[in-house]
Design a protein around this motif. Structure first.
Motif, mmCIF file in Angstrom:
data_model
loop_
_atom_site.group_PDB
_atom_site.id
_atom_site.type_symbol
_atom_site.label_atom_id
_atom_site.label_comp_id
_atom_site.label_asym_id
_atom_site.label_seq_id
_atom_site.Cartn_x
_atom_site.Cartn_y
_atom_site.Cartn_z
ATOM 1 N N PHE A 173 0.848 -1.191 0.000
ATOM 2 C CA PHE A 173 0.000 0.000 0.000
ATOM 3 C C PHE A 173 0.889 1.249 0.000
ATOM 4 N N VAL A 174 0.448 2.278 -0.712
ATOM 5 C CA VAL A 174 1.200 3.536 -0.688
ATOM 6 C C VAL A 174 0.366 4.695 -0.141
ATOM 7 N N SER A 175 -0.969 4.503 -0.044
ATOM 8 C CA SER A 175 -1.782 5.667 0.330
ATOM 9 C C SER A 175 -3.122 5.284 0.932
ATOM 10 N N ASN A 176 -3.678 6.273 1.628
ATOM 11 C CA ASN A 176 -5.052 6.230 2.124
ATOM 12 C C ASN A 176 -5.687 7.555 1.723
ATOM 13 N N GLN A 177 -6.966 7.509 1.351
ATOM 14 C CA GLN A 177 -7.661 8.743 0.972
ATOM 15 C C GLN A 177 -8.821 8.979 1.934
ATOM 16 N N PRO A 178 -8.598 9.804 2.955
ATOM 17 C CA PRO A 178 -9.631 10.093 3.940
ATOM 18 C C PRO A 178 -10.136 11.528 3.830
ATOM 19 N N GLN A 179 -11.258 11.784 4.465
ATOM 20 C CA GLN A 179 -11.690 13.150 4.658
ATOM 21 C C GLN A 179 -10.809 13.775 5.746
ATOM 22 N N TYR A 180 -10.372 15.024 5.512
ATOM 23 C CA TYR A 180 -9.506 15.679 6.488
ATOM 24 C C TYR A 180 -9.577 17.180 6.288
ATOM 25 N N SER A 181 -9.801 17.897 7.363
ATOM 26 C CA SER A 181 -9.836 19.354 7.322
ATOM 27 C C SER A 181 -9.635 19.890 8.736
ATOM 28 N N MET A 182 -9.568 21.210 8.863
ATOM 29 C CA MET A 182 -9.493 21.831 10.183
ATOM 30 C C MET A 182 -10.618 21.362 11.090
ATOM 31 N N LEU A 183 -11.786 21.103 10.499
ATOM 32 C CA LEU A 183 -12.968 20.734 11.278
ATOM 33 C C LEU A 183 -13.115 19.230 11.461
ATOM 34 N N TRP A 184 -12.471 18.437 10.607
ATOM 35 C CA TRP A 184 -12.652 16.975 10.615
ATOM 36 C C TRP A 184 -11.275 16.331 10.716
ATOM 37 N N ARG A 185 -10.884 15.961 11.937
ATOM 38 C CA ARG A 185 -9.524 15.482 12.200
ATOM 39 C C ARG A 185 -9.513 14.044 12.719
ATOM 40 N N VAL A 186 -10.479 13.254 12.332
ATOM 41 C CA VAL A 186 -10.642 11.926 12.917
ATOM 42 C C VAL A 186 -9.493 10.974 12.579
ATOM 43 N N ILE A 187 -8.680 11.304 11.574
ATOM 44 C CA ILE A 187 -7.579 10.399 11.200
ATOM 45 C C ILE A 187 -6.333 10.603 12.059
ATOM 46 N N GLU A 188 -6.279 11.677 12.804
ATOM 47 C CA GLU A 188 -5.008 12.056 13.419
ATOM 48 C C GLU A 188 -4.516 11.093 14.502
ATOM 49 N N SER A 189 -5.410 10.547 15.300
ATOM 50 C CA SER A 189 -4.963 9.767 16.455
ATOM 51 C C SER A 189 -4.585 8.331 16.120
ATOM 52 N N GLN A 190 -5.223 7.715 15.112
ATOM 53 C CA GLN A 190 -4.964 6.306 14.828
ATOM 54 C C GLN A 190 -4.536 6.043 13.384
ATOM 55 N N VAL A 191 -5.264 6.607 12.429
ATOM 56 C CA VAL A 191 -4.986 6.315 11.018
ATOM 57 C C VAL A 191 -3.625 6.861 10.594
ATOM 58 N N VAL A 192 -3.325 8.108 10.927
ATOM 59 C CA VAL A 192 -2.048 8.687 10.511
ATOM 60 C C VAL A 192 -0.858 7.924 11.101
ATOM 61 N N PRO A 193 -0.824 7.630 12.417
ATOM 62 C CA PRO A 193 0.310 6.849 12.938
ATOM 63 C C PRO A 193 0.442 5.480 12.278
ATOM 64 N N THR A 194 -0.701 4.841 11.999
ATOM 65 C CA THR A 194 -0.657 3.537 11.336
ATOM 66 C C THR A 194 -0.060 3.670 9.946
ATOM 67 N N SER A 206 -11.956 16.883 0.693
ATOM 68 C CA SER A 206 -12.724 17.894 1.423
ATOM 69 C C SER A 206 -11.877 18.730 2.377
ATOM 70 N N PRO A 207 -10.716 19.241 1.923
ATOM 71 C CA PRO A 207 -9.896 20.065 2.815
ATOM 72 C C PRO A 207 -10.563 21.382 3.194
ATOM 73 N N ILE A 208 -11.529 21.838 2.398
ATOM 74 C CA ILE A 208 -12.258 23.063 2.778
ATOM 75 C C ILE A 208 -13.649 22.728 3.313
ATOM 76 N N ALA A 209 -13.821 21.467 3.745
ATOM 77 C CA ALA A 209 -15.055 21.025 4.417
ATOM 78 C C ALA A 209 -16.297 21.361 3.588
ATOM 79 N N GLN A 210 -16.277 20.873 2.348
ATOM 80 C CA GLN A 210 -17.416 21.066 1.447
ATOM 81 C C GLN A 210 -17.750 22.551 1.239
ATOM 82 N N GLY A 211 -16.766 23.406 1.380
ATOM 83 C CA GLY A 211 -16.974 24.826 1.168
ATOM 84 C C GLY A 211 -17.230 25.619 2.437
ATOM 85 N N VAL A 212 -17.473 24.928 3.553
ATOM 86 C CA VAL A 212 -17.762 25.633 4.808
ATOM 87 C C VAL A 212 -16.592 26.525 5.214
ATOM 88 N N LEU A 213 -15.350 26.043 4.997
ATOM 89 C CA LEU A 213 -14.178 26.801 5.440
ATOM 90 C C LEU A 213 -13.823 27.970 4.511
#
Length: 326
Positions: A173-194, A206-213
């Motif tokens: 594997f070379v990559s994972n494609q998750p949702q990630y933004s200032m408002l949505w950081r669910v990957i930081e604690s487990q997915v990123v270290p893995t 969605s780095p701009i959170a569907q336009g919200v940011l």
């Protein structure tokens, strides 16, 4: 434009990549879609992300036509497999061998290419033996139809299991494609270290959170006509962020963006790129000028004080529970 390596692989990708979820084949007319792709190319973007399920295969077709005539070796074309795209038969979805092989061949035809640079499992399929899925992906690599493999929105334990099999098959594997933004950081604690441990990068959507940011949605006011929040498909994804408490905090980010000389969207994209495990941030567009503006986030470095100011503004409304991912 600046470039980063994808995981521990030899593949370089543009820091900003162009994606056509929701837009091509549905929200945007073809001529406008082609104009957005041309703007991406003119801005130095070389990485293009799509999926067979986007607009029920039409997005791949539009992208294939939009990239026709470009030097193939100068592009990185990504697509995905998992969701149903056919009439709904029992083998029209998932990560079984039959669906993977047939979907890969169909994607290549639509994209008008002999191979894709990255083929991604769009979700984890618990109904199929993981060994079957990984062997099918490995066979596509050995056949020359796929150069690299990755996943999208897999949880940390799923990534670990898949990565172990991928190594055994000599197609890591070379990559994972998750949702990630200032408002949505669910990957930081487990997915990123893995992923760091497994030699994988994030290609974030969605780095701009569907336009919200961007700050265009104002608390207490109806969303602008024609915006993502009014689109039949897009509004379902943005609904959880269209709360006044969130929108009020986003407005407080404007002085920070102004202080560093960025638009709100550029600040949001630059923010995700500060994470060293992020190789590329995917942007979408309905107008070429959106692409031209947003690529200016490439190469931006935000200092610790700016990042701290952002965290203080958004404290209490950030989603970081790893159970929300996948």
């Amino acid at each position: 434009m600046e470039f980063r390596r994808l995981g521990r692989s030899g593949l370089s990708v543009s820091e900003i990549s162009y994606g056509n979820w929701i837009t091509h084949g549905s929200q945007v007319e073809e001529e406008q879609a082609h104009a957005c792709v041309r703007a991406a190319l003119d801005s130095g973007i070389t990485t293009f992300d799509t999926a067979d399920v986007y607009a029920n295969t039409k997005a791949e077709e539009v992208l294939g036509r939009a990239l026709a005539g470009q030097r193939r070796e100068s592009l990185e074309i990504f697509t995905k497999v998992y969701w149903p795209t056919g009439p709904g038969g029992p083998n029209d979805k998932g990560l079984g061998r039959k669906h993977i092989m047939e979907s890969a061949n169909a994607s290549l035809r639509r994209l008008k290419t002999d191979y894709v640079d990255l083929y991604q499992a769009h979700r984890f399929d618990s109904s199929v033996p993981l060994e079957e899925t990984m062997l099918a992906f490995a066979d596509l690599v050995r056949a020359g139809k796929v150069l690299y493999i990755g996943v999208s929105e897999w949880k940390a334990d799923q990534i670990s299991r898949g990565a172990a099999l991928a190594r055994e098959l000599k197609v890591p594997f070379v990559s994972n494609q998750p949702q990630y933004s200032m408002l949505w950081r669910v990957i930081e604690s487990q997915v990123v270290p893995t992923c760091e441990r497994e030699g994988m990068s994030q290609i974030v959507w969605s780095p701009i959170a569907q336009g919200v940011l961007t700050g265009k949605y104002l608390p207490g006011q109806a969303p602008p006509a024609g915006s993502r929040a009014t689109d039949e498909q897009g509004k379902n994804f943005i609904a959880r962020l269209m709360r006044d408490d969130v929108l009020e905090r986003v407005q407080q980010l404007k002085p920070i963006a102004e202080d560093v000389g960025l638009s709100m969207a550029q600040l949001a994209i630059a923010w995700v790129l500060q994470n060293p495990n992020v190789a590329s941030a995917i942007i979408g567009a309905t107008r070429p000028e959106q692409v031209t503006e947003n690529v200016k986030a490439a190469g931006v470095r935000l200092d610790a004080e700016v990042l701290d100011r952002i965290d203080k503004v958004l404290d209490g409304i950030v989603q970081d529970d790893p159970r929300l991912g996948g």
